[in-house]
Motif scaffolding. Structure first.
Motif, PDB file in Angstrom:
ATOM      1  N   LEU A 351       1.163 -69.174   5.726  1.00  0.00           N
ATOM      2  CA  LEU A 351       0.629 -69.990   6.525  1.00  0.00           C
ATOM      3  C   LEU A 351       1.053 -71.535   6.027  1.00  0.00           C
ATOM      4  O   LEU A 351       1.398 -72.388   7.087  1.00  0.00           O
ATOM      5  N   PHE A 352       1.032 -71.553   4.753  1.00  0.00           N
ATOM      6  CA  PHE A 352       1.591 -73.025   4.021  1.00  0.00           C
ATOM      7  C   PHE A 352       3.211 -73.100   4.566  1.00  0.00           C
ATOM      8  O   PHE A 352       3.487 -74.206   4.826  1.00  0.00           O
ATOM      9  N   LEU A 357       7.298 -75.867   8.027  1.00  0.00           N
ATOM     10  CA  LEU A 357       8.408 -75.910   8.985  1.00  0.00           C
ATOM     11  C   LEU A 357       7.859 -76.654  10.409  1.00  0.00           C
ATOM     12  O   LEU A 357       8.708 -77.402  10.752  1.00  0.00           O
ATOM     13  N   GLU A 358       6.441 -76.675  10.631  1.00  0.00           N
ATOM     14  CA  GLU A 358       6.061 -77.379  11.565  1.00  0.00           C
ATOM     15  C   GLU A 358       5.894 -79.002  11.455  1.00  0.00           C
ATOM     16  O   GLU A 358       6.116 -79.642  12.502  1.00  0.00           O
ATOM     17  N   SER A 359       5.939 -79.169  10.257  1.00  0.00           N
ATOM     18  CA  SER A 359       5.711 -80.664  10.169  1.00  0.00           C
ATOM     19  C   SER A 359       6.866 -81.672  10.145  1.00  0.00           C
ATOM     20  O   SER A 359       6.855 -82.687  10.160  1.00  0.00           O
ATOM     21  N   GLY A 360       7.978 -80.674  10.130  1.00  0.00           N
ATOM     22  CA  GLY A 360       9.373 -81.386  10.230  1.00  0.00           C
ATOM     23  C   GLY A 360       9.819 -81.990   8.922  1.00  0.00           C
ATOM     24  O   GLY A 360      11.027 -82.716   8.764  1.00  0.00           O
ATOM     25  N   ARG A 491      10.534 -70.781  14.408  1.00  0.00           N
ATOM     26  CA  ARG A 491      10.761 -72.046  13.893  1.00  0.00           C
ATOM     27  C   ARG A 491      12.078 -72.000  13.087  1.00  0.00           C
ATOM     28  O   ARG A 491      12.655 -73.329  13.190  1.00  0.00           O
ATOM     29  N   ILE A 492      12.259 -71.125  12.202  1.00  0.00           N
ATOM     30  CA  ILE A 492      13.521 -71.363  11.324  1.00  0.00           C
ATOM     31  C   ILE A 492      14.830 -71.413  12.230  1.00  0.00           C
ATOM     32  O   ILE A 492      15.721 -72.280  12.260  1.00  0.00           O
TER      33      ILE A 492
END
Length: 517
Positions: A351-352, A357-360, A491-492
């Motif tokens: 989750l972390f 990754l989502e935060s950019g 996401r990667i």
């Protein structure tokens, strides 16, 4: 709706109304200027016609030998001739001028003569054949800036200048002065002023009024037709502003109607149409993301609640029965609790990692490497786990593969997550295949490597396939599930300009594919 100016006057805010007011003002101004030019042109035309018709009158008078005697002017003959001429044609006034322009003979009533000299400049231009009409001084008219004494060097105003006829006067072959005939005398001017001024003015005003009225009506109709698409566009935008996203679908046809054509308003309509479609698309994406976020929280809560409940139960059992449990039971309970703790830790770490990754914040640190070597390294990490389940890890690597440019650590995480899922969901004795083969060059002309990871497990249930890479999900039939690991993989790969895909291949379990270049 009106808009107040600092002076307190209210200006209509409608573009069509403001355009109509400006058009009306400009039309009235143009009509006024046109009427003034028409009247001025008519006066000038009349002056030229009058002057051309009577251009030889002064020469005819100058040919009368009785006007002059050998020793000078013959006053009686002058008065008699002038009276006869003005009786026959009351519109003319005849004067005799000396060589310097002083009036030496005239038949004006007492008190009517205002000036005793005439400017000879216009007379000389007339005799030289200059373009008509030529205006000269009117001895009976007013002079601007000149007193009644007739001081030299002061010129009459335009109001005291009229068309005239002139001819040199000779006595015994020598210049004795000029015959000067004003062709539009004060009697004619008074008659024209009394009889014609009102009629001309009324005709001009009525003509201007009709032209202005018809022009205004035509202009208002034209403005109405021209600004109709703009009003439709304004209504659609106001409806969108008032009703929000609910007005997007009704507003889109209005934008499409306005967008017909190639003018500026049509261009604006096309831009607003694209904007509304984009807003609608973004709103649907936001709605979907919000729903995914809600489901993500619900599924993460489910993933956390199960191991935490188990962990709490076994720890509570150990605490309550610590004195009665055998050593082997205590050890088994602790191992189970430790396993559940590892699940919670792994879920928290995933989750972390997904949040980063989502935060950019995380950016790929790309380098060139051989993807086949990385696959062999990842296989070594899972050899023991595969052997424990009697599973076979099969690499199918084509020869001559190009190197790829990517973040080595991130791609290793992608392969690790996919192989871990495949091993966990493949039954004992199954097979996991990692296939590497050359991929077609992309738009940039760079060749790549196609990666496929397949297993012989039960595959992905149909109800999970649409959301497999967007949120954790669990099959209602108890089959294979999708967790945070696949979301991290997606996401990667997005950070590397690629996408993970689930390929339908009969006879196999789950087949995941992606491409790197």
């Amino acid at each position: 709706m009106t808009r107040s100016t600092p002076s307190g006057w209210s200006m209509p805010s409608s573009l069509s109304t403001r355009l109509s007011i400006v058009f009306a003002v400009l039309l009235l101004a143009c009509c006024g200027v046109s009427a003034w030019l028409q009247m001025a042109g008519s006066d000038r035309h009349e002056q030229e016609v009058t002057q051309r018709l009577s251009i030889g009158l002064a020469a005819h008078i100058a040919g009368n030998a009785e006007l002059m005697k050998r020793d000078g002017l013959n006053p009686s003959a002058v008065h008699e001739l002038f009276d006869q001429l003005m009786a026959v044609n009351p519109s003319v006034e005849v004067y005799l001028l000396d060589a310097e322009g002083r009036i030496v003979g005239q038949a004006a009533p007492p008190g009517h003569l205002k000036h005793d000299r005439v400017d000879l400049g216009p007379v000389k231009r007339l005799l030289a054949g200059a373009a008509l009409p030529i205006l000269g001084d009117d001895p009976r008219g007013g002079l601007e800036g000149q007193d009644v004494s007739g001081a030299q060097g002061v010129q009459p105003s335009q109001g005291g200048r009229k068309v005239f006829s002139a001819a040199p006067l000779k006595v015994d072959g020598r210049d004795a002065g000029y015959v000067y005939v004003v062709l539009s005398g004060e009697d004619r001017e008074a008659l024209v002023a009394n009889l014609g001024a009102g009629t001309v003015l009324r005709t001009t005003l009525w003509s201007m009024a009709w032209v202005a009225l018809l022009g205004l009506i035509a202009g208002l109709v034209a403005f109405r037709l021209i600004t109709r698409p703009l009003r439709q566009l304004t209504d659609a935008v106001q409806r969108f502003e008032r009703d929000g996203v609910a007005a997007i679908d009704p507003a889109t046809p209005a934008f499409a109607q306005v967008a017909r054509g190639d003018d500026e308003i049509a261009t604006l309509g096309k831009a607003f149409q694209k904007m509304t479609l984009r807003i609608a698309e973004q709103w649907r994406e936001l709605t979907a993301l919000d729903q995914q976020r809600r489901e993500l929280f619900a599924n993460i809560s489910h993933d956390l609640r199960t191991p935490l409940t188990s962990l709490h139960g076994y720890l509570e059992t150990l605490l309550m029965k610590a004195d009665t449990l055998a050593l082997a039971d205590r050890r088994r309970y602790l191992e189970i609790a430790l396993g559940q703790s590892r699940k919670v830790g792994r879920l928290a770490q995933e989750l972390f990692e997904l949040a980063r990754l989502e935060s950019g914040v995380v950016k790929p640190d790309k380098e060139s490497f051989a993807l086949a070597d990385l696959v062999q390294d990842v296989f070594q990490k899972f050899e023991l786990a595969a052997e424990a389940r009697r599973q076979r890890l099969v690499p199918q690597i084509a020869s001559g593969l190009p190197v790829v440019t990517a973040d080595l650590g991130m791609i290793e995480r992608v392969l690790t997550n996919l192989l871990d899922n495949a091993i966990r969901h493949t039954p004992e004795g199954g097979e996991i295949v990692v296939q590497l083969r050359p991929a077609e060059a992309g738009e940039d002309g760079v060749a790549g490597v196609q990666v496929e990871i397949s297993d012989t497990g039960p595959g992905i249930p149909k109800e999970l396939q649409p959301v497999l890479f967007t949120r954790p999900a669990f099959s209602s039939s108890g089959g294979r599930s999708g967790g945070l690991g696949l979301m991290i993989v997606r996401r990667i790969l997005q950070l590397h300009g690629s996408e993970i895909r689930l390929l339908p291949q009969p006879g196999k379990g789950a087949v995941f594919a992606f491409q790197l270049s």
